[in-house]
Structure formats: C-alpha cells, structure tokens
Design a protein around this motif. Structure first.
Motif, PDB file in Angstrom:
ATOM      1  N   VAL A   1       7.959   9.314   3.464  1.00 50.76           N
ATOM      2  CA  VAL A   1       7.590   8.821   2.130  1.00 50.76           C
ATOM      3  C   VAL A   1       6.293   9.499   1.699  1.00 50.76           C
ATOM      4  N   ARG A   2       6.331  10.211   0.597  1.00 54.15           N
ATOM      5  CA  ARG A   2       5.165  10.913   0.095  1.00 54.15           C
ATOM      6  C   ARG A   2       4.136   9.915  -0.409  1.00 54.15           C
ATOM      7  N   LEU A   3       2.859  10.197  -0.153  1.00 58.06           N
ATOM      8  CA  LEU A   3       1.761   9.316  -0.563  1.00 58.06           C
ATOM      9  C   LEU A   3       0.682  10.170  -1.225  1.00 58.06           C
ATOM     10  N   ALA A   4       1.030  10.734  -2.367  1.00 56.18           N
ATOM     11  CA  ALA A   4       0.126  11.691  -2.992  1.00 56.18           C
ATOM     12  C   ALA A   4      -0.338  11.287  -4.384  1.00 56.18           C
ATOM     13  N   ASP A   5       0.558  10.800  -5.220  1.00 61.49           N
ATOM     14  CA  ASP A   5       0.162  10.496  -6.600  1.00 61.49           C
ATOM     15  C   ASP A   5       0.440   9.035  -6.933  1.00 61.49           C
ATOM     16  N   GLU A   6       0.121   8.667  -8.179  1.00 67.53           N
ATOM     17  CA  GLU A   6       0.242   7.270  -8.574  1.00 67.53           C
ATOM     18  C   GLU A   6       1.692   6.786  -8.564  1.00 67.53           C
ATOM     19  N   ALA A   7       2.629   7.681  -8.833  1.00 69.59           N
ATOM     20  CA  ALA A   7       4.038   7.290  -8.767  1.00 69.59           C
ATOM     21  C   ALA A   7       4.419   6.915  -7.337  1.00 69.59           C
ATOM     22  N   ASP A   8       3.896   7.680  -6.361  1.00 65.24           N
ATOM     23  CA  ASP A   8       4.152   7.359  -4.952  1.00 65.24           C
ATOM     24  C   ASP A   8       3.580   5.989  -4.610  1.00 65.24           C
ATOM     25  N   TRP A   9       2.358   5.726  -5.070  1.00 66.42           N
ATOM     26  CA  TRP A   9       1.710   4.457  -4.730  1.00 66.42           C
ATOM     27  C   TRP A   9       2.335   3.292  -5.471  1.00 66.42           C
ATOM     28  N   SER A  10       2.862   3.532  -6.660  1.00 65.53           N
ATOM     29  CA  SER A  10       3.599   2.484  -7.354  1.00 65.53           C
ATOM     30  C   SER A  10       4.831   2.089  -6.547  1.00 65.53           C
ATOM     31  N   ARG A  11       5.472   3.083  -5.959  1.00 68.51           N
ATOM     32  CA  ARG A  11       6.632   2.812  -5.096  1.00 68.51           C
ATOM     33  C   ARG A  11       6.220   1.984  -3.886  1.00 68.51           C
ATOM     34  N   VAL A  12       5.096   2.340  -3.272  1.00 63.11           N
ATOM     35  CA  VAL A  12       4.612   1.603  -2.101  1.00 63.11           C
ATOM     36  C   VAL A  12       4.235   0.174  -2.474  1.00 63.11           C
ATOM     37  N   GLU A  13       3.541   0.002  -3.585  1.00 62.58           N
ATOM     38  CA  GLU A  13       3.141  -1.343  -4.004  1.00 62.58           C
ATOM     39  C   GLU A  13       4.356  -2.225  -4.283  1.00 62.58           C
ATOM     40  N   THR A  14       5.389  -1.633  -4.867  1.00 60.85           N
ATOM     41  CA  THR A  14       6.621  -2.389  -5.092  1.00 60.85           C
ATOM     42  C   THR A  14       7.232  -2.826  -3.766  1.00 60.85           C
ATOM     43  N   ALA A  15       7.188  -1.924  -2.778  1.00 60.87           N
ATOM     44  CA  ALA A  15       7.722  -2.255  -1.453  1.00 60.87           C
ATOM     45  C   ALA A  15       6.919  -3.369  -0.791  1.00 60.87           C
TER      46      ALA A  15
ATOM     47  N   SER B   1       5.185  -5.713  -2.314  1.00 67.64           N
ATOM     48  CA  SER B   1       5.510  -6.951  -3.011  1.00 67.64           C
ATOM     49  C   SER B   1       6.870  -7.497  -2.571  1.00 67.64           C
ATOM     50  N   THR B   2       7.825  -6.600  -2.395  1.00 70.21           N
ATOM     51  CA  THR B   2       9.159  -7.015  -1.961  1.00 70.21           C
ATOM     52  C   THR B   2       9.117  -7.641  -0.575  1.00 70.21           C
ATOM     53  N   LEU B   3       8.350  -7.033   0.335  1.00 72.00           N
ATOM     54  CA  LEU B   3       8.229  -7.563   1.687  1.00 72.00           C
ATOM     55  C   LEU B   3       7.588  -8.949   1.688  1.00 72.00           C
ATOM     56  N   VAL B   4       6.524  -9.098   0.916  1.00 74.46           N
ATOM     57  CA  VAL B   4       5.830 -10.387   0.875  1.00 74.46           C
ATOM     58  C   VAL B   4       6.740 -11.471   0.318  1.00 74.46           C
ATOM     59  N   ARG B   5       7.416 -11.165  -0.762  1.00 76.20           N
ATOM     60  CA  ARG B   5       8.284 -12.175  -1.377  1.00 76.20           C
ATOM     61  C   ARG B   5       9.440 -12.546  -0.458  1.00 76.20           C
ATOM     62  N   ALA B   6       9.989 -11.548   0.236  1.00 74.49           N
ATOM     63  CA  ALA B   6      11.082 -11.845   1.165  1.00 74.49           C
ATOM     64  C   ALA B   6      10.588 -12.682   2.335  1.00 74.49           C
ATOM     65  N   THR B   7       9.363 -12.398   2.787  1.00 72.32           N
ATOM     66  CA  THR B   7       8.802 -13.112   3.934  1.00 72.32           C
ATOM     67  C   THR B   7       8.468 -14.557   3.593  1.00 72.32           C
TER      68      THR B   7
END
Length: 213
Positions: A180-194, A196-202
């Motif tokens: 998973v690339r971690l270079a620009d804001e689009a990459d970090w938006s993807r990570v932040e969504t992930a 949030s998804t993990l927290v809500r599922a947990t």
C-alpha cells in the motif's frame, strides 16, 4: 561580544534556545549524539548553563518531555461532543488524530523508531512521557463515554495504536507498507478510511456504543 556572552543574559530565552537545540540534536543526529556537549554546541552556549538551568541532562530531558507532551496533546486536539457520542467515535477520533500528529512531526516519528530500535534510558523516559500525555488526553476528553466491558479494550487499542504508528514509520522510511503506497493525501485518505472501518467493526457491538450518561 560573542554569541555565548549574549545568550547568558536572558535565562528564559537561553532555556528556550537550549530546549530547541536539544530537539534539533535528537531530530538530526539521534540519541547516540544526545549529550550535554552536543546540545551546548547546537545552542551556542557554555555547557555549564545546562547544569545551572536544568541540573544536567536528566533535568533537560524532563523539560523536553513536558514540552513534547503539551505539543502532543495540542496535536490530538479536542473532541466534538456533538459528533463523538460513542466509544467507537472516540477511538476513531483518537487514532486519526494520532496518525496526523505522527505525520506532522518528524521528531515524534524518530523517537518512536528509536524506542524500538535503540532502547535507552532516554528513549524509555520519552516513551513514558508520551504515553502519559496520551492517557491524560483520553482522561480529559473522553468524559462520560465509557468503554465496553465485554472485550479487552486495552489490548485492542494497543494493537490499533501500534498499527497507526507503524504505518507512519513505514511511510517515513520507505513510502509504503504491505504493497500500500503511503506518499500523498489520496493514499492517506485511503488509510484513514481503513482505520475508521476497523474501529467501527471492532466496536460496533451494542455494548461498545455506550451513550453519555
């Protein structure tokens, strides 16, 4: 008049210069170079001022830790009671703000890396200070929102925090993790969504959605 002569005239100003120099030494050279002599050189002052004003390296670390603790708390920021009403909301906010704080501060990232790779009394002290700052922020901001009682929230949150920290470290070191690339804001938006998804599922179970009393 020399720089060293000028710097001794204003104690509070000199203390700020020394603390700033200590941060630079840590960020640029690491803990192996962190000592009274190197900090004095970076500050442009006599090393005796570090002993006089801070009682030596241990006292300087205490001050540095407190300052970083305050900065860390500011980076995490306040929660919005109108939108943060469940434990899931609270942990999501904390993790996303922690991720952003780590991305913003190279010094925090370097300290986190050194804690793992080069444990020392200094790294342990600063780790304790950062941990205490996070605990204080949680206590101050969580208010009446209670954690669920049907799961090990301590272990779960430790794993989530470790994941966030490692992603930030990997981004700084190599720009990606696990493909998973971690270079620009689009990459970090993807990570932040992930995240949030993990927290809500947990914490999506009814027991984890404890309302304010």
């Amino acid at each position: 008049m020399t720089k060293k002569a000028n710097i001794t005239r204003d104690r509070s100003g000199t203390e700020r210069v020394i603390v700033a120099a200590a941060k630079r030494v840590l960020a640029e050279q690491g803990f192996s170079a962190f000592g009274v002599n190197s900090i004095a050189r970076a500050a442009g002052c006599d090393k005796q001022l570090i002993y006089r004003y801070f009682g030596g390296l241990d006292g300087l670390i205490e001050v540095l830790g407190r300052e970083m603790s305050d900065q860390f708390g500011d980076m995490l920021g306040p929660i919005d009671p109108a939108t943060c009403v469940t434990y899931s909301d609270f942990i999501e906010h904390m993790l996303l703000q922690l991720l952003r704080a780590l991305r913003q501060s190279e010094l925090l990232l370097r300290i986190a890396a050194w804690e793992i790779a080069d444990a020392s009394p200094i790294t342990r002290k600063l780790a304790q200070v950062r941990g205490a700052a996070l605990a204080a922020w949680v206590k101050d901001q969580r208010g009446p929102i209670a954690p669920p009682t049907d799961r090990d929230v301590g272990a779960i949150n430790a794993a989530l925090i470790a994941a966030v920290q490692h992603l930030a470290l990997s981004a700084h070191a190599i720009g990606e993790f696990g493909g998973v690339r971690l270079a620009d804001e689009a990459d970090w938006s993807r990570v932040e969504t992930a995240v949030s998804t993990l927290v809500r599922a947990t914490y999506s179970h009814p027991d984890a959605s404890v309302q304010r009393g």
